[in-house]
Design a protein around this motif. Structure first.
Motif, PDB file in Angstrom:
ATOM      1  N   MET A 177       0.827  -1.209   0.000  1.00 27.30           N
ATOM      2  CA  MET A 177       0.000   0.000   0.000  1.00 27.30           C
ATOM      3  C   MET A 177       0.857   1.254   0.000  1.00 27.30           C
ATOM      4  N   TYR A 178       2.023   1.174   0.687  1.00 28.03           N
ATOM      5  CA  TYR A 178       2.884   2.346   0.720  1.00 28.03           C
ATOM      6  C   TYR A 178       3.440   2.628  -0.670  1.00 28.03           C
ATOM      7  N   GLU A 183       2.108   1.810  -3.504  1.00 29.53           N
ATOM      8  CA  GLU A 183       1.021   2.318  -4.326  1.00 29.53           C
ATOM      9  C   GLU A 183       0.782   3.794  -4.064  1.00 29.53           C
ATOM     10  N   ALA A 184       0.712   4.125  -2.769  1.00 24.12           N
ATOM     11  CA  ALA A 184       0.443   5.514  -2.409  1.00 24.12           C
ATOM     12  C   ALA A 184       1.517   6.434  -2.976  1.00 24.12           C
ATOM     13  N   SER A 185       2.759   6.007  -2.853  1.00 20.30           N
ATOM     14  CA  SER A 185       3.857   6.847  -3.321  1.00 20.30           C
ATOM     15  C   SER A 185       3.798   7.056  -4.828  1.00 20.30           C
ATOM     16  N   LEU A 186       3.601   5.960  -5.563  1.00 24.18           N
ATOM     17  CA  LEU A 186       3.538   6.093  -7.023  1.00 24.18           C
ATOM     18  C   LEU A 186       2.327   6.913  -7.433  1.00 24.18           C
ATOM     19  N   GLY A 187       1.216   6.741  -6.691  1.00 23.84           N
ATOM     20  CA  GLY A 187       0.016   7.502  -7.016  1.00 23.84           C
ATOM     21  C   GLY A 187       0.213   8.997  -6.835  1.00 23.84           C
TER      22      GLY A 187
END
Lengths: 294, 271, 251
Positions: A178-179, A181-185
């Protein structure tokens, strides 16, 4: 029914005895090492043993100063980690994030092979290559025989690498996706994500990898013994031979007796304490970092 | 902060370089041993090695004979019968710490306890005794890991399972964990085969095939060390060293492949 | 009314599975668009196409054009990192970084290269205010984000996305992991945000879609069945399948 209960009781006691025996082994080892080493400590003095620079066990007035060897152990450990940690971390990042799964598995297999190669062989290899090379190119310098602190650092880095890599890879793979994903998002690129989020999230695992690598290196005997030379010496010239605590014990044990032998056991105590300190550090790190990867 | 394309590229290159360096180092070492070892292979070497291999196998066998049951029983107790209290934590710390003890310390202990205190002779038997202690934490850890994957084990110390079901537990747990146990065994064999410092003070040395466990002997690793220090120990001189190193390397690679094979087989079985 | 997104004939395959079939959709600026449909219908998959998050999935093949402000972003030549700076995302489970609240909000801007402390402070305050979180946390900006409640964490994630000053905020079932009170707060927030951002929200709850969205798109088995003003979809759907879903005959 009674026979059945007896059987159960039998096995339960067997299990209990096994675990008790297993957990007492460490104590047994400590007791005997201390038992053999205390006489020298008493006779010569703990303070002197730790800080005296002179180790002359077979002299008329023997001295058992370990400080040069303690220093050699510490310096060789620090220098080898200085090499192994960057290489280990960088390649772990590459394996987990930058190459395909197939390549990662192949390279991890290679790392496992490295981990399994006995230390005598690694030492033998470095002896016949690096040490020979150093001798060829630097023999004109006084005291240089190829066996050196430099060779020891090289061999120790080789031995620390698999430990550091396997644990770091595990730590990175355990990072909560999730981390990532959040960063790339948020528009971060892969490297930013790795550096700012994933390495931070894996921090306690990476620390564990380093600490365990250090423990491995401090306790390494055979490989270091074959390549570091025999001189009890500390100098800024890495090409000169040196002797670590472990090499000292292994080399002299074969002909030591009496107080000399006791002194070698005492240096074993020192080594043991150094390792225990590292183990405890590891425990503290793991307990502290437990909540980060929620 | 790392947002310029050239920075990203630089770091990527550094990681690739580190990985390539790592792989090259291993390849260099392995090919060096293989090439040198092959060039020294001959009949005398093989004859000499046969006694070494047998001695090594004897140490492996006896050490496992002791460590396996001890380790499996300990693992069962830790996983099924306890409640993670303070005592258990201390026991675990003790066993885990055993893992981190340097092999030379084991060697010192073996000398002091088995040879001096118990009065045993320098022999294969004494070497097996200390090696069983060295690999015990490995066996325990691997067995525990395997037990953990079974749900029954999560019911720790719970007598809700009923005393009457206890034998069923054993009949279920051990077969289920067999892959973890085998894993531990293979890793232990690897460790025993390559060990020198822990046994070198208590195994003595020998050049012929041992007739019993109570004779001194030389394993592949201990003999290798002796030859490097003193090449005249062997008729082939330093050539034997290369040959023995090759044999040891092959054993290590074989064991690693075996681990992969075992995992593959049991991965299929567990589905 | 300008279209911020113009999607033409979008097709997506996971390996051999044809997960999105010929999607055509136009999204207006500064509106709230709800994507509804039963589980597995492709609404989340579609959402993730809009900021190219599907690029991360191996074996995923996408064809068709996604025009963002009239530029096709579904092409290898378009930098997806750039896209994500303008099209932000909030995920189903709140996922603040294990860092302080302050560091969470400035993460995106810092990655972009903004280092001026004053500017960052301003950004933090304005983003947290817009996400209706400022009052709750203004005195503890340096405390760990993980110490916030679920609802607060989600608003932090919204603030984090807002800090990038995007044009669009994508939300993938943002309230499904939250309690009703936290959900209500976020729904209120979304309606406020509409003034400045385009919001595309995937939701499992039709009631939520009816409450907060201007437009609704109904997906079924990878196809876009109907897309219209929310009032029309819910009161007078043109497609029978839409009507069946709305009235609860399936899904």
């Amino acid at each position: 029914m009674k026979k059945y209960l007896n059987k159960q009781l039998f096995f339960e006691t067997l299990y209990k005895l096994s675990i008790i025996f297993a957990s007492l082994l460490l104590l047994l080892i400590i007791i005997f090492i201390f038992f053999e080493g205390v006489p020298a400590l008493k006779e010569y003095g703990v303070f002197k043993m730790l800080f005296n620079m002179s180790w002359q066990p077979t002299a008329h007035e023997p001295s058992f100063g370990l400080s040069k060897m303690i220093l050699a152990t510490i310096i060789s450990t620090l220098l080898s980690l200085l090499i192994a940690i960057p290489i280990g971390l960088l390649s772990s990042v590459c394996l987990v994030r930058l190459v395909s799964r197939k390549i990662k598995n192949i390279i991890m297999f290679i790392v496992e092979i490295l981990a399994g190669i006995p230390s005598v062989i690694v030492g033998f290899f470095v002896l016949k290559t690096i040490v020979a090379f150093l001798y060829q190119h630097f023999y004109m310098n006084i005291g240089v025989s190829g066996n050196s602190m430099l060779a020891a650092v090289f061999v120790l880095a080789l031995m620390a690498l698999p430990t550091i890599i396997t644990i770091t890879v595990k730590a990175l793979e355990a990072v909560n996706p999730m981390y990532t994903e959040a960063s790339l998002g948020l528009g971060a690129n892969k490297i930013q994500t790795i550096y700012k989020v994933e390495l931070k999230a894996a921090k306690s695992g990476i620390m564990a990898a380093i600490v365990l690598g250090a423990g491995r290196v401090i306790g390494e005997t055979m490989a270091v013994m074959l390549v570091s030379g025999n001189a009890i010496n500390i100098s800024s010239n890495l090409l000169l031979p040196t002797r670590t605590l472990t090499a000292n014990i292994a080399t002299e044990m074969s002909y030591a007796s009496g107080l000399h032998q006791s002194a070698l056991y005492a240096s074993g105590i020192v080594l043991f304490i150094m390792i225990m300190l590292i183990n405890i550090t590891l425990l503290i790190i793991l307990n502290k970092g437990g909540g980060d990867n929620a | 902060m790392l947002n310029h394309p050239w920075q990203v590229k630089l770091i990527k290159i550094l990681t690739y370089l580190a990985t390539i360096l790592l792989v090259l180092l291993v390849f260099w070492m392995v090919s060096f041993i293989i090439i040198q070892g092959i060039s020294y292979l001959n009949m005398t070497l093989l004859k000499e090695s046969s006694s070494l291999i047998i001695t090594t196998l004897m140490v492996v066998f006896l050490a496992l004979l002791i460590a396996l049951p001890l380790g499996i029983f300990s693992a069962i107790y830790l996983q099924v019968y306890t409640n993670n209290g303070k005592l258990v934590k201390m026991m675990r710390f003790s066993i885990d710490s055993l893992n981190g003890v340097p092999s030379i310390i084991f060697g010192l202990f073996a000398l002091s306890f088995f040879i001096y205190y118990l009065g045993l002779n320098r022999s294969i038997f004494s070497a097996s005794l200390i090696m069983s202690i060295v690999v015990l934490p490995l066996i325990i850890k691997n067995t525990e890991e395997a037990i953990k994957t079974i749900d029954i084990a999560q019911i720790q110390g719970s007598l809700a399972l009923g005393a009457s079901r206890f034998t069923t537990i054993n009949r279920v747990i051990i077969p289920y964990c067999i892959d973890g146990i085998i894993n531990g065994v293979i890793l232990a064999i690897g460790k025993i085969v390559g060990e020198t410092a822990a046994i070198m003070f208590v195994i003595g040395s020998a050049s012929s095939i041992p007739k019993s466990f109570f004779e001194p002997g030389s394993t592949l690793a201990t003999k290798l060390y002796l030859i490097i220090q003193e090449p005249t120990y062997s008729s082939n001189g330093i050539g034997s060293a290369y040959g023995i190193a090759l044999i040891l390397l092959l054993i290590v690679v074989l064991l690693n492949l075996l681990v992969k094979l075992v995992n593959h087989i049991f991965m299929k079985r567990r589905g | 009314m300008d279209n911020i997104f113009d999607i033409k004939n979008l097709n997506l395959w996971y390996g051999s599975k044809h997960a999105l079939q010929g999607i055509n959709l136009r999204i207006n600026k500064q509106s709230v668009v709800a994507l509804i449909g039963p589980s597995g219908c492709g609404k989340s998959t579609f959402l993730r196409c809009l900021n190219r998050m599907n690029d991360l999935i191996v074996n995923c093949h996408i064809e068709g054009s996604i025009l963002f402000n009239k530029v096709n972003v579904n092409s290898e030549r378009y930098d997806e990192i750039n896209l994500r700076k303008k099209v932000g995302m909030v995920f189903q489970r709140p996922n603040p970084f294990p860092m302080s609240i302050y560091e969470n909000v400035i993460y995106g801007p810092k990655c972009q290269g903004i280092t001026n402390k004053k500017r960052l402070d301003e950004l933090v305050e304005s983003s947290l205010k817009k996400a209706a979180l400022w009052e709750d946390v203004k005195d503890r900006l340096n405390s760990s984000a993980l110490g916030l409640s679920g609802g607060q964490q989600q608003r932090l994630c919204i603030a984090r996305a807002i800090a990038m000053e995007p044009d669009v905020i994508l939300m993938d079932e943002p309230t499904s992991a939250l309690d009703p009170i936290a959900t209500a707060k976020i729904e209120k927030l979304i309606i406020e945000l509409k003034a400045n951002y385009t919001i595309i929200i995937v939701t499992h709850s039709m009631q939520q879609a009816a409450r907060i969205s201007d437009y609704t798109a109904f997906f079924l088995m990878g196809e876009l069945i109907e897309y219209d003003k929310t009032d029309i979809i819910f009161a007078n759907p043109k497609n029978k399948k839409t009507e069946d879903y709305i009235t609860g005959r399936f899904g």
